[in-house]
Structures are given as structure tokens and as C-alpha cells.
Scaffold this active site. Structure first.
Site, PDB file in Angstrom:
ATOM      1  N   ASP A 143       0.849  -1.186   0.000  1.00 40.68           N
ATOM      2  CA  ASP A 143       0.000   0.000   0.000  1.00 40.68           C
ATOM      3  C   ASP A 143       0.887   1.239   0.000  1.00 40.68           C
ATOM      4  OD1 ASP A 143      -2.826   0.676   0.086  1.00 40.68           O
ATOM      5  OD2 ASP A 143      -2.316   1.750   1.923  1.00 40.68           O
ATOM      6  N   ASN A 202      -2.858  13.057  -3.637  1.00 41.49           N
ATOM      7  CA  ASN A 202      -3.949  13.468  -4.524  1.00 41.49           C
ATOM      8  C   ASN A 202      -4.502  14.829  -4.118  1.00 41.49           C
ATOM      9  OD1 ASN A 202      -4.099  11.458  -6.469  1.00 41.49           O
ATOM     10  ND2 ASN A 202      -5.441  10.153  -5.232  1.00 41.49           N
ATOM     11  N   ASP A 231      -1.762  10.000 -10.490  1.00 46.10           N
ATOM     12  CA  ASP A 231      -1.650   8.951 -11.507  1.00 46.10           C
ATOM     13  C   ASP A 231      -0.195   8.756 -11.938  1.00 46.10           C
ATOM     14  OD1 ASP A 231      -4.342   8.541 -11.429  1.00 46.10           O
ATOM     15  OD2 ASP A 231      -4.793   9.617 -13.289  1.00 46.10           O
ATOM     16  N   GLU A 270      -4.545   2.580  -4.535  1.00 48.53           N
ATOM     17  CA  GLU A 270      -3.102   2.534  -4.277  1.00 48.53           C
ATOM     18  C   GLU A 270      -2.677   1.201  -3.698  1.00 48.53           C
ATOM     19  OE1 GLU A 270      -4.972   4.243  -0.518  1.00 48.53           O
ATOM     20  OE2 GLU A 270      -5.372   4.169  -2.661  1.00 48.53           O
TER      21      GLU A 270
END
Length: 409
Positions: free
Chosen positions: A267, A275, A284, A310
Site C-alpha cells: 500500500d 492526490n 496517476d 493505491e
């Protein structure tokens, strides 16, 4: 008895149809297709020249036709080698053999006319080329794919080689009449059944192989489509469904063989913050760079997939949990270094992972449940670390909620 002219005309028609299909596949970029297309053109030319025997000079209908047909076989062989990832060119001895064939055709047509020797020479060359085509396709066929197209081509090539061997032996032993390819059968009542049979056998190999080339190209297209359907568009990694299918198969293999199998759930740390602060487009980019860095540093046999968001998973066959820990810590260092550059604006990305090893009697949900619990502990301990599941870790029969894509960062 079958008219050999009719056989050749039908073969020409089949070759032209295959030529049209192969032409439609030129833009696909499939290795070997361009050579197969060129070979089909040579084959059609050769067959047309054969059909003109008795109506055109021998240098065209005998020498030219045989040179074109033998060249077609060479180009098909080159295309097969390229299709399976090998060097497209033929070896030097093969080129020497082809030049010897061309010289022999000229010599035994004009210097010392000998039709039987000429036919033996041509048959020997084609037997070798067809045999090599069959061997290349049989040896290099992908075992994971359906075998129909590959068997179709290899069987056709081996049969064609056998037909030329038989025809060469018959003419070499003097059993067949002293007449050339069509001259032996233009007048049916004067022809022998065996000469027509071997003529048909040798000639019909061409449309068989032409159809086979089309089947191989379409199988490669199908493989591409299947692969695209199994890959995540952003990262190029296996999507969840495809990864789980491979993981299920790996667990079954470990259960059957007793060989070690490690699985890690990975993770990215604080990805939501990336973000929010930099925007989803930058997020991205981070995901794509992370996937590229990890993929470039995996070992042969390791399987890496994106479970969602993620969250990622790494499957390591023939690997213990301790060895997987070493691999993941090396990857963790490389991922951090990849972001610590001027180009990336110093955006250092870290990840946490939980690792566990297959235990006797495990199902995939049990294995993933323990790895997920270890991942939670890695996060609780401050992230940017790898944790191995303890031997006392509960083997939950269901993956933890985070595996569905909603685990908090």
C-alpha cells in the site's frame, strides 16, 4: 484421375485468399506477418509460372518457378522464426543451399538436361525447409495457448516434407517417368497415379501453410486482446481479477509440490494526501512510476498486480517470507530514490507491505488475510516498512475489508 492443372489453379485461388487476409494483418505489427505476406506473393507467382508450362520458355516456367517457390519456403521459415521471437534471417548454410539449388536448376535444365536430378534437388530442398518450419513451430509453440493453430501448421509442414521426400525418392530411383512437374501429368492417360499423388501432396502444402499462417496471426491477436483485458490501463499491471487467478493457481501449485510461496500486500503511504495536495493527475503519475520501478526490479516468475486504488499485491513463487522481505526492502529503497529527483520535484513516495508465506492447508483468502493483517501492523508502526505475519496470526477465511479497495491511507 485428378487433373494437376486443376490442383494448381485451386492452390493459386487459396493462396490469393490467404494473401488478402495476411494483407489485412500487416498493420498489426505481428512479427513474421510481413514475411508471410511476401512469401504468399512469391508462391502465387511460382504457381502461375508452373501452370504456364508448355506455353512459355523453360527459363521462366522451370527455373523461374522453382526459384520463386523455393524462395517462398525460405521466407515462410524466416517469418516463423521471427514470429516466435528469433532471428528472422536464415543461417548461412541455408542461403548456400538455396544458391546451390538455383545453380543446379540452371545446370540440369540447359547444360546437361536431367529432369529426374532436377526434381530430386528441388524435393530435397523443400523437404528441409518444410521440415524446419514444422520443427520451429512445434518447438517454440506457447504451451499456455490453445494448440490447434500450432499443430495445424507443424503437421502440415511435416506432411509437406514427407511428400517431397517421397517424390524425391521416386524420381531418384527412376520409378517415375522422365518428365517434369507438369509434363509428367499434362496427358493424363500417359501419367502414373503415383506422380499425380506426390504432385498434389507437394503443392497442397502451400495453401495448408498459408491458412496456418493466418491462424497463427489471429492467435497472436487474440493473445494481445486477452492480455489487454487483463491489464490495468494506468500502470500496465495485472488487474485484480487476473492477479487473483494467477494467485489461486500458485497456491494450488504450492500445495501440490510443497515448494515455498510468499505473498505481499503493498500500500502506498499517504496517497490520499498526494492526490489532495498535487491533484489526481500527479497521483496517476506517482502510481505509474511506482509500478514501473517495481516491475523493472522484480525477478523472473514474480507476479505483480494492482488490486485497486493505491493497493498492490506481489506474488513470489519458490520464495520464503524472509527472502520476500529482503526483496521488498530493496524495492522500497528503489521506489524512494525514484521520487527523490529534480524531475519529480522531490516527491518521495514510500510504501508499506505485509508479507506471509503459504502454510499447509491454506486457501488464498487465508494467505491474503494474514498478509493484510501484517500490512495493518506496518501502518500502525509508522508506515514505510515491511512486516512479516507472525506464526500466531489468525488465518481469517475472508480478506480484510481493505482488500476491496477501501483501506485508508
Amino acid at each position: 484421375m485428378v487433373d494437376p492443372i486443376s490442383i494448381i489453379l485451386v492452390t493459386i485461388f487459396s493462396a490469393v485468399m490467404s494473401l488478402a487476409v495476411l494483407g489485412s494483418l500487416l498493420r498489426t505489427g505481428i512479427p513474421g506477418v510481413r514475411r508471410w505476406f511476401a512469401a504468399s506473393i512469391l508462391a502465387v507467382l511460382a504457381l502461375v509460372l508452373y501452370a504456364l508450362q508448355g506455353h512459355a520458355p523453360p527459363w521462366l516456367t522451370v527455373v523461374g518457378a522453382n526459384v520463386a517457390l523455393s524462395g517462398a519456403g525460405m521466407v515462410i521459415l524466416q517469418g516463423c522464426r521471427q514470429f516466435f521471437g528469433g532471428a528472422p534471417s536464415s543461417s548461412k548454410p541455408e542461403y548456400v543451399a538455396w544458391l546451390v539449388l538455383c545453380a543446379g536448376l540452371l545446370y540440369w535444365t540447359y547444360v546437361e538436361p536431367d529432369i529426374a536430378t532436377r526434381i530430386v534437388l528441388v524435393s530435397a530442398f523443400h523437404a528441409y525447409v518444410y521440415g524446419m518450419i514444422g520443427w520451429v513451430v512445434f518447438r517454440a509453440r506457447p504451451r499456455a495457448r490453445r494448440q490447434y493453430a500450432y499443430r495445424f501448421v507443424s503437421i502440415g509442414a511435416f506432411l509437406g516434407a514427407a511428400g517431397h521426400v517421397g517424390r524425391g525418392l521416386i524420381y531418384g530411383a527412376g520409378v517415375a517417368p522422365e518428365a517434369d512437374l507438369l509434363q509428367a501429368t499434362l496427358v493424363i492417360m500417359q501419367s502414373t497415379l503415383v506422380s499425380v499423388v506426390f504432385l498434389a501432396w507437394a503443392i497442397l502444402t502451400l495453401p495448408w501453410l498459408s491458412i496456418g499462417m493466418v491462424l497463427l496471426a489471429h492467435d497472436r491477436l487474440a493473445e494481445r486482446l486477452e492480455r489487454l483485458a487483463s491489464l490495468d490501463e494506468l500502470t500496465g499491471l495485472l488487474i485484480r481479477r487476473a492477479f487473483m487467478a494467477q494467485a489461486e493457481a500458485a497456491v494450488k501449485t504450492a500445495a501440490r509440490t510443497g515448494r515455498p510461496l510468499a505473498l505481499a500486500l503493498v500500500d502506498l503511504d499517504h496517497f490520499k494526501r498526494i492526490n489532495d495536495q498535487y491533484g489526481h493527475a500527479r497521483g496517476d503519475e506517482v502510481l505509474a512510476r511506482f509500478a514501473k520501478t517495481v516491475t523493472a526490479n522484480l525477478r523472473a516468475g514474480d507476479v505483480f498486480g494492482r488490486l485497486g486504488g493505491e493497493e498492490f499485491a506481489l506474488l513470489c513463487p519458490d520464495t520464503s517470507a524472509s527472502d520476500a522481505l529482503i526483496l521488498l526492502n530493496r524495492l522500497r529503497t528503489l521506489v524512494a530514490q525514484a521520487g527523490n529527483t529534480e524531475e519529480q520535484g522531490g516527491l518521495v513516495v514510500t510504501f508499506s507491505a505485509g508479507v506471509d508465506q503459504y502454510r499447509a492447508g491454506d486457501s488464498l483468502p487465508h494467505l491474503m488475510g494474514r498478509a493484510d493483517a501484517a500490512l495493518y501492523r506496518a501502518k500502525a508502526l509508522g508506515r514505510d516498512r515491511i512486516v512479516i505475519a507472525s506464526s500466531r496470526e489468525p488465518a481469517s477465511p475472508e480478506p480484510a475489508p481493505g482488500l476491496a479497495g477501501g483501506q485508508a491511507a
